[in-house]
Write a protein that holds these residues in place. Structure first.
Motif, PDB file in Angstrom:
ATOM      1  N   ARG A   1       0.833  -1.210   0.000  1.00 44.49           N
ATOM      2  CA  ARG A   1       0.000   0.000   0.000  1.00 44.49           C
ATOM      3  C   ARG A   1       0.872   1.267   0.000  1.00 44.49           C
ATOM      4  N   LEU A   2       1.991   1.203   0.731  1.00 43.83           N
ATOM      5  CA  LEU A   2       2.904   2.347   0.739  1.00 43.83           C
ATOM      6  C   LEU A   2       3.487   2.576  -0.651  1.00 43.83           C
ATOM      7  N   ASN A   3       3.936   1.517  -1.291  1.00 44.06           N
ATOM      8  CA  ASN A   3       4.517   1.644  -2.628  1.00 44.06           C
ATOM      9  C   ASN A   3       3.480   2.148  -3.637  1.00 44.06           C
ATOM     10  N   ARG A   4       2.233   1.699  -3.489  1.00 43.78           N
ATOM     11  CA  ARG A   4       1.173   2.185  -4.369  1.00 43.78           C
ATOM     12  C   ARG A   4       0.965   3.687  -4.178  1.00 43.78           C
ATOM     13  N   ALA A   5       0.975   4.134  -2.919  1.00 45.83           N
ATOM     14  CA  ALA A   5       0.770   5.561  -2.630  1.00 45.83           C
ATOM     15  C   ALA A   5       1.891   6.402  -3.235  1.00 45.83           C
ATOM     16  N   ILE A   6       3.119   5.895  -3.180  1.00 48.00           N
ATOM     17  CA  ILE A   6       4.248   6.624  -3.773  1.00 48.00           C
ATOM     18  C   ILE A   6       4.062   6.745  -5.278  1.00 48.00           C
ATOM     19  N   ALA A   7       3.655   5.638  -5.928  1.00 48.54           N
ATOM     20  CA  ALA A   7       3.401   5.684  -7.374  1.00 48.54           C
ATOM     21  C   ALA A   7       2.248   6.648  -7.680  1.00 48.54           C
ATOM     22  N   LEU A   8       1.214   6.635  -6.847  1.00 48.25           N
ATOM     23  CA  LEU A   8       0.063   7.523  -7.033  1.00 48.25           C
ATOM     24  C   LEU A   8       0.480   8.995  -7.019  1.00 48.25           C
TER      25      LEU A   8
ATOM     26  N   GLU B   1      -3.185   8.506   1.849  1.00 47.23           N
ATOM     27  CA  GLU B   1      -3.042   7.053   1.900  1.00 47.23           C
ATOM     28  C   GLU B   1      -1.858   6.634   2.776  1.00 47.23           C
ATOM     29  N   VAL B   2      -0.789   7.414   2.702  1.00 50.11           N
ATOM     30  CA  VAL B   2       0.379   7.112   3.535  1.00 50.11           C
ATOM     31  C   VAL B   2       0.038   7.277   5.014  1.00 50.11           C
ATOM     32  N   ASN B   3      -0.639   8.350   5.362  1.00 47.02           N
ATOM     33  CA  ASN B   3      -0.993   8.583   6.765  1.00 47.02           C
ATOM     34  C   ASN B   3      -1.868   7.470   7.331  1.00 47.02           C
ATOM     35  N   ASP B   4      -2.671   6.852   6.493  1.00 47.14           N
ATOM     36  CA  ASP B   4      -3.514   5.745   6.943  1.00 47.14           C
ATOM     37  C   ASP B   4      -2.689   4.540   7.399  1.00 47.14           C
ATOM     38  N   LEU B   5      -1.407   4.515   7.024  1.00 41.35           N
ATOM     39  CA  LEU B   5      -0.533   3.375   7.357  1.00 41.35           C
ATOM     40  C   LEU B   5       0.309   3.629   8.595  1.00 41.35           C
ATOM     41  N   ALA B   6       0.090   4.754   9.259  1.00 42.83           N
ATOM     42  CA  ALA B   6       0.955   5.160  10.373  1.00 42.83           C
ATOM     43  C   ALA B   6       1.007   4.124  11.489  1.00 42.83           C
ATOM     44  N   MET B   7      -0.114   3.522  11.823  1.00 36.49           N
ATOM     45  CA  MET B   7      -0.149   2.558  12.925  1.00 36.49           C
ATOM     46  C   MET B   7       0.682   1.310  12.618  1.00 36.49           C
ATOM     47  N   THR B   8       0.599   0.836  11.386  1.00 37.62           N
ATOM     48  CA  THR B   8       1.263  -0.428  11.045  1.00 37.62           C
ATOM     49  C   THR B   8       2.715  -0.248  10.613  1.00 37.62           C
ATOM     50  N   LEU B   9       3.076   0.931  10.112  1.00 34.54           N
ATOM     51  CA  LEU B   9       4.422   1.115   9.567  1.00 34.54           C
ATOM     52  C   LEU B   9       5.266   2.136  10.340  1.00 34.54           C
ATOM     53  N   ASP B  10       4.893   2.429  11.558  1.00 36.34           N
ATOM     54  CA  ASP B  10       5.647   3.432  12.318  1.00 36.34           C
ATOM     55  C   ASP B  10       7.104   3.018  12.530  1.00 36.34           C
ATOM     56  N   GLY B  11       7.386   1.723  12.578  1.00 31.75           N
ATOM     57  CA  GLY B  11       8.760   1.270  12.775  1.00 31.75           C
ATOM     58  C   GLY B  11       9.525   1.018  11.496  1.00 31.75           C
TER      59      GLY B  11
ATOM     60  N   ALA C   1       9.240   8.388   2.883  1.00 27.71           N
ATOM     61  CA  ALA C   1       8.246   8.686   1.847  1.00 27.71           C
ATOM     62  C   ALA C   1       7.319   9.808   2.308  1.00 27.71           C
ATOM     63  N   ARG C   2       6.909   9.753   3.557  1.00 19.55           N
ATOM     64  CA  ARG C   2       6.034  10.788   4.110  1.00 19.55           C
ATOM     65  C   ARG C   2       6.733  12.157   4.095  1.00 19.55           C
ATOM     66  N   ALA C   3       8.033  12.159   4.387  1.00 15.79           N
ATOM     67  CA  ALA C   3       8.804  13.403   4.371  1.00 15.79           C
ATOM     68  C   ALA C   3       8.805  14.018   2.976  1.00 15.79           C
ATOM     69  N   GLU C   4       8.995  13.191   1.963  1.00 13.92           N
ATOM     70  CA  GLU C   4       9.006  13.696   0.588  1.00 13.92           C
ATOM     71  C   GLU C   4       7.669  14.355   0.237  1.00 13.92           C
TER      72      GLU C   4
END
Length: 404
Positions: A328-335, A347-357, A364-367
């Protein structure tokens, strides 16, 4: 070291890698003892290493190694009363170096990658038994202590015996799941080489190449399995861009800035041809889809001409088959590359709970935050990525961006 010596050593290494699996597989079948078979193989390879640089590589190196291994096995079993039955088997059974052992090598690979073993043990045992690596070579490749690797291998072989893990290729409904396990081990090995998780080096091309060789072996032995071809294509398409991924100082170069003339276009063409073979079987799978995404990256004449919309559609298909937060993260980057940073950031922010580590989530979020004019939040995200990242090339890239 002279050029002749270097060429001889390289040739010996190639023979070892090709023949080690054949030797081990034939001996496990004949002896029914994984540990003994592996000891005999290592002794035979050492004998070759001592003699071939001086005497030259034999015309039939596989036959030489098989004969040496058989003699060594007979010597060992003669000294141990427990092996009298195996001695009789060895003395009456020729060990052929010819490729009649195709199923044996497959049995060996599936045994080494059995799910009862830890993934670290599966990787170590596969490299040792199938590719003929020494314990020291495996330790050096993965930057861990030799004693640690030795312990993993010993425990894995003990587990094979104690758990009565069968020396066979799974059949029926079991084959698909077990093949997925084998491919996962090879993909793990490739990824560790392609972009190391450790703090010492950015990339280990040797590990990536060994994973490609092993995937090619499985593809040769199982030519009717499209996902095997998909994984092999994916590896080749990714490794083809290696020469452009780091500059002369070892700094990472992102895809947008890479000099495409440095890409290995012959390997790209080879990867696409393999993917086409898989596609002709009309049984799509996750590795084939990932290879198709890599083919779109590699086939684009420039960054601006990359078909990001098609890449997002492929990620949609991948999600339906093997959904995960990273996909899902890679899809959001392509999007973000064709729909803009705002919807992608949502879409990236929706992944914060699962990908915080996960450091790539924060980078990607910084970019995206930077593109949206949020430099303070972008810096915070980049600092968090740096805290989590170990790869030296990635760390250096993050530090450069923080200084900019």
């Amino acid at each position: 070291m002279t050029k002749t010596q270097t060429a001889t050593d390289a040739a010996v290494s190639d023979v070892f890698r090709e023949e080690a699996g054949r030797l081990t597989a034939a001996l496990v079948r004949a002896l029914g003892d994984f540990d003994l078979a592996e000891e005999v193989v290592q002794d035979s390879l050492v004998a070759a290493l001592e003699k071939w640089p001086k005497q030259g590589i034999p015309d039939k190196p596989g036959a030489w190694l098989m004969t040496t291994a058989r003699r060594r096995a007979i010597d060992i079993v003669r000294r141990d009363k427990r092996y009298q039955e195996k001695l009789a088997i060895l003395e009456r059974t020729p060990l052929s170096p010819e490729p009649v052992e195709t199923d044996d090598r497959l049995r060996l690979i599936f045994t080494c990658c059995h799910p009862a073993l830890s993934q670290e043990a599966q990787v170590a045992l596969t490299l040792r038994a199938v590719a003929g690596f020494t314990t020291g070579e495996i330790a050096a490749a993965f930057l861990v202590a030799e004693a640690t690797v030795a312990q993993r291998i010993v425990r894995a072989k003990r587990k094979i015996v104690d758990a009565h893990i069968p020396y066979r290729v799974p059949d029926g409904s079991e084959l698909g799941e077990r093949l997925d396990g084998v491919l996962s081990v090879l993909y793990l090995m490739f990824n560790e080489g392609y972009l190391s998780r450790g703090a010492q080096v950015g990339m280990r091309r040797d590990i990536a190449d060994d994973a490609i060789w092993l995937a090619g072996l499985v593809a040769k032995l199982m030519p009717d399995q499209p996902e095997v071809l998909g994984l092999l294509a994916l590896m080749k398409l990714n490794v083809a861009r290696s020469a452009a991924r780091f500059d002369a100082a070892g700094e990472m170069v992102l895809l947008r800035e890479q000099e495409r003339r440095l890409w290995d276009h012959a390997t790209i063409a080879e990867g696409i041809a393999i993917l086409d073979r898989a596609g002709a079987m009309r049984a799509s799978g996750p590795y084939q889809i990932q290879a198709a995404i890599a083919a779109l990256y590699s086939g684009a004449p420039s960054w601006d001409e990359t078909d990001w919309h098609q890449i997002v559609l492929l990620y949609d298909a991948l999600q339906r088959m093997a959904d995960s937060p990273v996909i899902r993260l890679n899809r959001a980057i392509a999007l973000s590359h064709f729909a803009g940073p705002a919807p992608a950031l949502g879409e990236v922010n929706d992944l914060a709970m699962t990908l915080d580590g996960y450091h790539l989530f924060h980078s990607a979020r910084a970019e995206l935050l930077e593109q949206l004019g949020e430099p303070v939040l972008a810096r915070e995200a980049r600092m968090r990525a740096l805290e989590l990242c170990q790869n030296p090339a990635e760390r250096s890239l993050l530090e450069r961006k923080l200084r900019a």
